[in-house]
Write an enzyme that holds these catalytic residues in place. Structure first.
Site, PDB file in Angstrom:
ATOM      1  N   HIS A 160       7.175 -22.250  47.216  1.00 33.85           N
ATOM      2  CA  HIS A 160       7.840 -21.026  47.245  1.00 33.85           C
ATOM      3  C   HIS A 160       6.757 -20.029  47.857  1.00 33.85           C
ATOM      4  CE1 HIS A 160       4.960 -19.198  44.133  1.00 33.85           C
ATOM      5  NE2 HIS A 160       4.908 -20.350  43.622  1.00 33.85           N
ATOM      6  N   SER A 234       8.064 -18.785  53.458  1.00 37.09           N
ATOM      7  CA  SER A 234       7.113 -17.623  53.565  1.00 37.09           C
ATOM      8  C   SER A 234       5.589 -18.127  53.415  1.00 37.09           C
ATOM      9  CB  SER A 234       7.372 -16.528  52.744  1.00 37.09           C
ATOM     10  OG  SER A 234       6.644 -15.251  52.796  1.00 37.09           O
ATOM     11  N   ASP A 380      15.323 -10.690  59.255  1.00 38.00           N
ATOM     12  CA  ASP A 380      13.996 -10.796  58.472  1.00 38.00           C
ATOM     13  C   ASP A 380      13.120  -9.628  58.636  1.00 38.00           C
ATOM     14  OD1 ASP A 380      11.600 -11.361  57.218  1.00 38.00           O
ATOM     15  OD2 ASP A 380      12.037 -13.660  57.276  1.00 38.00           O
ATOM     16  N   HIS A 408      14.992 -12.051  54.602  1.00 37.35           N
ATOM     17  CA  HIS A 408      13.875 -12.759  54.209  1.00 37.35           C
ATOM     18  C   HIS A 408      14.105 -13.922  53.072  1.00 37.35           C
ATOM     19  CE1 HIS A 408       9.560 -14.081  54.430  1.00 37.35           C
ATOM     20  NE2 HIS A 408       9.444 -13.710  53.129  1.00 37.35           N
TER      21      HIS A 408
END
Length: 430
Positions: A160, A234, A380, A408
């Site tokens: 994540h 990310s 984003d 995002h």
């Protein structure tokens, strides 16, 4: 429109930019002063409550620091603040080495962090902590209800992003895979070090090396993962690249979602990455929040004290005002599940500090022939679209997919089935 009005437009535009720059400079100058003041404040408060001051990263701007291969980011101690060197705000403990130290036992909670049972569930007596992760075993690898380690046809590790957890994947993409994936693939979603239900030790700098080593110790080695695919979002993209570069013959493919890539190496790479990902801006609000929390260690600690330490109060209040009797959305639950130290250190030592290693990682993976697939939302506001463009220049064979009108997070959310299908197509190539 008259000729006079047309001729005034460039002048008005330049005047607005100058005014915005002046306001931005003054606002962040005030924050510079406040951060220096709160540095002294927290030192005395920590000494009063815990008996010793927690180390901080307020090195003198002109003091310099010897370059070391320790994984620490230059953005930690070279952030400019004209007030730090002033004598009336300087304490006897200020040192260029402070940012290299970590304070207190790893199993001791800092007074300004949350001490609830959920946030401290990772602590144990022997100090041998491991990451929390969720495994969805393939249906053809289940015998009499027992999990079969090492026998899955394919393994996929999901990482994540910043201030999130494994729920980012398990609550969205996991339920959307086809029957073939459910039968043959073992899906592993990890809570990264310092986030979610994973450990948040104080005696840790949360460098790339530390993130990679604990993933190896907690997941790759115990589950006997000889080969695997990587999917990351990310901040997790940088950790995924570090893992892949260390195990290039084991990684079959990498899918990077909104990777914060900066095409530079050397001592200034980290500061350039900080300016690119969290430059000092007042607008939009998301950019302002990123810059505020990334540049001001002690003001950020104040925010974490108010929000993260008291997350149970905020969650109960939110449930009350929304008449919600069920569990809150996982995004709301995940947001405060970190300490200030784990978030601050990961921001600088992974997102900024990783910039000086990423080109090397990409060279290793390109040479090894690893499939690299990049996905990013066209709107984003967290990771600039330039990151994808720059990465494509570095790795011409990388597959770049820009998803229109997605930001995002919605690059995954609200299109989970489509995203799962794209992953399956990537995995089928290797």
């Amino acid at each position: 429109m008259s000729l006079a009005a047309v001729s005034l437009q460039p002048w008005l535009s330049n005047a607005a930019q100058i005014l915005n720059s002046i306001i931005c400079f003054l606002v962040f100058l005030i924050f510079d002063l406040l951060d220096a003041v709160f540095c002294v404040f927290f030192r005395f408060l920590d000494e009063y409550i815990e008996g010793e001051a927690s180390p901080c990263c307020c090195a003198d701007d002109g003091g310099g620091r010897k370059v070391k291969d320790d994984g620490l980011s230059e953005s930690v101690y070279e952030r400019k603040n004209i007030f730090r060197g002033m004598r009336f705000l300087k304490t006897r403990s200020d040192s260029n080495e402070e940012c290299e130290k970590t304070g207190g036992s790893s199993m001791k909670n800092r007074w300004s962090d949350c001490g609830c049972e959920s946030c401290l569930s990772w602590m144990n007596d022997d100090g041998d902590y491991r990451l929390h992760f969720v495994v969805k075993e393939p249906s053809n690898c289940m015998h009499d209800g027992e999990k079969c380690r090492g026998r899955a046809s394919e393994n996929v590790i999901f990482l994540h992003g910043f201030m999130s957890s494994s729920s980012f994947w398990t609550e969205t993409v996991f339920p959307c895979f086809s029957e073939k994936v459910n039968q043959d693939y073992r899906l592993i979603a990890i809570d990264l070090l310092g986030f979610g239900k994973s450990p948040k030790p104080r005696d840790c700098n949360y460098t790339l090396k530390e993130h990679v080593e604990i993933i190896e110790r907690s997941v790759i080695q115990p589950l006997q993962l000889d080969t695997f695919h990587l999917v990351a979002h990310s901040m997790g993209c940088i950790i995924a690249l570090a893992i892949a570069a260390k195990h290039p013959t084991s990684v079959k493919s990498i899918t990077l979602v909104a990777p914060p890539y900066s095409p530079c190496e050397g001592n200034d790479a980290c500061l350039k990455a900080l300016g690119k990902m969290a430059g000092k801006k007042l607008w939009p609000p998301l950019a302002f929040g990123c810059s505020f929390m990334s540049w001001y260690e002690h003001l950020g600690r104040c925010i974490c004290f108010l929000y993260c330490r008291n997350h149970r109060i905020w969650e109960s209040t939110l449930k009350f005002i929304t008449f919600n009797k069920r569990d809150l959305n996982f995004l709301t639950i995940d947001l405060p599940r970190h300490t200030h130290h784990s978030a601050w250190s990961s921001m600088h030592n992974v997102i900024c500090g990783g910039a000086k290693f990423m080109d090397t990682y990409l060279k290793i993976l390109t040479k090894a022939g690893v499939i690299i697939n990049v996905i990013q939302g066209g709107k984003d506001e967290v990771v600039p679209i330039d990151c994808c463009i720059d990465l494509k220049k570095k790795v011409p064979n990388a597959e770049i997919n820009i998803i229109p009108n997605k930001n995002h997070k919605t690059v995954v959310f609200c299109r989970e089935k489509e995203f799962a299908n794209s992953l399956e197509l990537t995995w089928a190539l290797k």
